[in-house]
Design an enzyme around this catalytic site. Sequence first.
Site, PDB file in Angstrom:
ATOM      1  N   VAL B  14       0.843  -1.203   0.000  1.00 57.05           N
ATOM      2  CA  VAL B  14       0.000   0.000   0.000  1.00 57.05           C
ATOM      3  C   VAL B  14       0.877   1.252   0.000  1.00 57.05           C
ATOM      4  O   VAL B  14       0.665   2.170  -0.806  1.00 57.05           O
ATOM      5  CB  VAL B  14      -0.972   0.012   1.202  1.00 57.05           C
ATOM      6  CG1 VAL B  14      -1.710   1.341   1.280  1.00 57.05           C
ATOM      7  CG2 VAL B  14      -1.962  -1.133   1.102  1.00 57.05           C
ATOM      8  N   LYS B 105      -7.994   0.225  10.105  1.00 54.22           N
ATOM      9  CA  LYS B 105      -9.337   0.081  10.695  1.00 54.22           C
ATOM     10  C   LYS B 105      -9.294  -0.430  12.119  1.00 54.22           C
ATOM     11  O   LYS B 105     -10.110  -0.059  12.943  1.00 54.22           O
ATOM     12  CB  LYS B 105     -10.200  -0.846   9.857  1.00 54.22           C
ATOM     13  CG  LYS B 105      -9.642  -2.234   9.837  1.00 54.22           C
ATOM     14  CD  LYS B 105     -10.395  -3.211   9.005  1.00 54.22           C
ATOM     15  CE  LYS B 105      -9.528  -4.443   8.832  1.00 54.22           C
ATOM     16  NZ  LYS B 105      -8.324  -4.240   8.016  1.00 54.22           N
ATOM     17  N   ILE B 136     -14.176   2.226  -1.960  1.00 56.05           N
ATOM     18  CA  ILE B 136     -15.474   2.904  -2.026  1.00 56.05           C
ATOM     19  C   ILE B 136     -15.419   4.173  -1.194  1.00 56.05           C
ATOM     20  O   ILE B 136     -15.034   4.120  -0.029  1.00 56.05           O
ATOM     21  CB  ILE B 136     -16.597   2.010  -1.450  1.00 56.05           C
ATOM     22  CG1 ILE B 136     -16.449   0.562  -1.913  1.00 56.05           C
ATOM     23  CG2 ILE B 136     -17.939   2.568  -1.816  1.00 56.05           C
ATOM     24  CD1 ILE B 136     -17.470  -0.361  -1.269  1.00 56.05           C
ATOM     25  N   GLY B 187      -4.533 -16.522  -1.614  1.00 54.37           N
ATOM     26  CA  GLY B 187      -4.135 -15.274  -0.961  1.00 54.37           C
ATOM     27  C   GLY B 187      -5.309 -14.388  -0.559  1.00 54.37           C
ATOM     28  O   GLY B 187      -5.116 -13.254  -0.140  1.00 54.37           O
ATOM     29  N   ASP B 201     -13.128  -8.382  11.850  1.00 52.30           N
ATOM     30  CA  ASP B 201     -12.751  -7.334  10.907  1.00 52.30           C
ATOM     31  C   ASP B 201     -13.978  -6.529  10.475  1.00 52.30           C
ATOM     32  O   ASP B 201     -13.964  -5.296  10.465  1.00 52.30           O
ATOM     33  CB  ASP B 201     -12.067  -7.977   9.689  1.00 52.30           C
ATOM     34  CG  ASP B 201     -11.750  -6.969   8.612  1.00 52.30           C
ATOM     35  OD1 ASP B 201     -10.721  -6.279   8.741  1.00 52.30           O
ATOM     36  OD2 ASP B 201     -12.531  -6.853   7.645  1.00 52.30           O
ATOM     37  N   LYS B 205     -15.135  -2.432  11.168  1.00 53.97           N
ATOM     38  CA  LYS B 205     -15.573  -1.469  10.155  1.00 53.97           C
ATOM     39  C   LYS B 205     -16.976  -0.947  10.463  1.00 53.97           C
ATOM     40  O   LYS B 205     -17.257   0.240  10.298  1.00 53.97           O
ATOM     41  CB  LYS B 205     -15.532  -2.127   8.779  1.00 53.97           C
ATOM     42  CG  LYS B 205     -14.090  -2.417   8.330  1.00 53.97           C
ATOM     43  CD  LYS B 205     -14.051  -3.352   7.145  1.00 53.97           C
ATOM     44  CE  LYS B 205     -12.626  -3.629   6.696  1.00 53.97           C
ATOM     45  NZ  LYS B 205     -12.570  -4.765   5.744  1.00 53.97           N
ATOM     46  N   GLY B 302      -7.086  -4.392  -1.492  1.00 56.43           N
ATOM     47  CA  GLY B 302      -6.200  -4.335  -2.658  1.00 56.43           C
ATOM     48  C   GLY B 302      -5.319  -3.132  -2.498  1.00 56.43           C
ATOM     49  O   GLY B 302      -5.767  -2.086  -2.045  1.00 56.43           O
TER      50      GLY B 302
END
Lengths: 432, 432
Positions: B14, B105, B136, B187, B201, B205, B302
């Site tokens: 990232v 997060k 998004i 992966g 997770d 969020k 991603g």
Amino acid sequence: MNAIHVGLLGLGTVGSGVVQIIENHQDKLMHQVGCPVKVKKILVKNTEKARQIEVDKNILTTEVFDVIHDPEIDVIIEVMGGIEETKTHLLEALKAGKHVVTANKDLMAIYGTELLSVATENGCDLFYEASVAGGIPIIRSLVDGLASDRITKMMGIVNGTTNFILTKMSKFGSPYDAVLKEAQDLGYAESDPTADVEGLDAARKMSILARLGFSMNVDLDDVRVKGISSVTDDDINYSKRLGYTMKLIGIAEEEDGKVEVSVEPTLLPEAHPLASVNDEFNAVYVYGEAVGETMFYGPGAGSLPTATSIVSDLVAVMKNMRLNVTGQSALAPQYKKQIKSLENIYAQQFLRIHVKDEVGAFSNITSLFTEKGVSFEKILQLPLKNENLAEIVIVTHKASQHDFEEILQKLNDLEVVHQVKSTYRVEGNGLV
Amino acid sequence: MNAIHVGLLGLGTVGSGVVQIIENHQDKLMHQVGCPVKVKKILVKNTEKARQIEVDKNILTTEVFDVIHDPEIDVIIEVMGGIEETKTHLLEALKAGKHVVTANKDLMAIYGTELLSVATENGCDLFYEASVAGGIPIIRSLVDGLASDRITKMMGIVNGTTNFILTKMSKFGSPYDAVLKEAQDLGYAESDPTADVEGLDAARKMSILARLGFSMNVDLDDVRVKGISSVTDDDINYSKRLGYTMKLIGIAEEEDGKVEVSVEPTLLPEAHPLASVNDEFNAVYVYGEAVGETMFYGPGAGSLPTATSIVSDLVAVMKNMRLNVTGQSALAPQYKKQIKSLENIYAQQFLRIHVKDEVGAFSNITSLFTEKGVSFEKILQLPLKNENLAEIVIVTHKASQHDFEEILQKLNDLEVVHQVKSTYRVEGNGLV
């Protein structure tokens, strides 16, 4: 802190919604912007008419100049519709230093470039989020995303009326005319539905999106348009049989600096996210080089979503005013407009043909495709009742629009072909 | 115009993406912000390691203080992950007057309230768009929309790993373990998949979204969580038979000032827009009082989408810096936190029960529901192979969570009930 003053042109359902939101959300708006907002004047046709919302009669006027030349008014919100006269008023307002928020897609599709450049010359903001898919923040997302990504393709269901009609036809197998009538009775279609069903409304919106997304002066005339009025229930049934859903899809695609913008009834695989956008809903699919596929879904129209969208634009203008950075909303087009020729537009195609039921008919047909190097992905042949004809449905692999149109012409001339009943573009196979 | 200087904590995929976007889009960024952006220092574990991107070795450091106390650095981008130590660093950076952009997060779910308040105290911006559904712009849309609308419900598919697993189980009828293994090989799932598959997770969020959407200090502990590790292929097959798709859905709902936040495997009608969000994609459905239903769809993770999102936040910070309006990104919570009790959470429920195949079994069961006033929408009963048992699948009308749990306990005590195999919440019937 001095209040920011707003003038409205128009007080129909959308205008009334805007007035109500501004009144009901004073605290939140104050929190976001840091100063109060006040509606100072409203242009109406008749000041005495009974209205759904309570408005102080003293702020109503029938004289447009009372609004656009009121020295206290900072922002003009245009919700009166119309094109030529409205354009004249807004140009005058911009030249008088007023910022403008409009939901008028017809105006923005035709005169957007001119209005945006006059806004910039006068240091004014001109925002038009509500003009495309009122309930979806698509324009803002495009502008924000553009800073760090490159948009290569947009696919949109941007007209609620036609999506309602195609959804009902698909769900109940009903013919077009009956569903159009139902849509008119329910208020989803106008008594003259031409602009919707012939794709003009969608074309206007796609030209606005293409201009913004590709930073090019795309005009309405650059959009290839085909409406839904010739879609039959047979077409929909056959496409369902092959696993497709029919939607009126607007496409804007850029490749090597050349763009294609079109609106036409299109077949999508049932699993495509746009295929499940039903009824009067709108959605825009955006492909960014970095971010990949994103989709925005929501109500395309409706007085409250549109009014909400207008108030979001108003907030953006007010923030810019307070920060003294207005006049930058219109990014000048970065690229010279280049429209793809038909030779360079590639798509899969669905064809439904009635052929004479005789030996060699099929091979006559296929040889036309083979000559152009076009192969088939799916074929369905069925006998037709009470006729000496067979029905052939073909889905081709990708072919250029130019080659496909040549094949079509030759098909019509073939002796074994009784009639080419319909053809539709097929999109969404594979990733994009 | 002086350049704005950025310091990065971390240079994984990232972080490398962020560096590349900043380099490749200098012109566009300049156009949007009005000044150049420069990456001044990057914290890494090993300055000598070979890297996928070319970076000047002189800007690499293994010492965090070199970055957060560099007087020239204006903005810290945190892409190193971790919780306690990272929090300490970011608090120190904020106190030193650095603006912060983070994609973390876990950190924001646990320490978001504290970090945001320290940011405000120090006049700093703290943006975290990339922490929920990286591709998004959901957080920005919530913030923008909140000015003129009231959000009443959010439903999200906010974890790509579990959505990938449920999609494959549903498509191929494969068992959970096999699909998890496949996801790990590809992966899409970590070697220790607990945080994903047990819903943690997603819960993080949803707590971030709820805090923002309802302006309340919702904590991670307030989220009721159930993961997907006990979902069987039988459950998925039966729910399909009844017209449902199983998804791990996060729900955040507000009613009369009280909120419910939960994450659990949930059945949605196949026609629901969230039901067609497949594979590793994310989507968040938002219900606003004025705008109605909108949905945002895109890649949840991603490196490129996340990096793009971080750069969008960076642009927002830089604009605020140039306009001298930083420190307002954290709106103080407007409302006191009130969490709904189980008595006030109403939902439809799906139950699958194995009962002894004897006279009166079904009426024994139904009477438990009738006592609590809970009626049925759908019932499916089938004999089971090789056993003296029958399988009963029931979808109830809405019942309170409290009543439903009481019924469940009593069901387990019934002599005719062999086993309650599974229960799932059902959402999305009707408008919401």
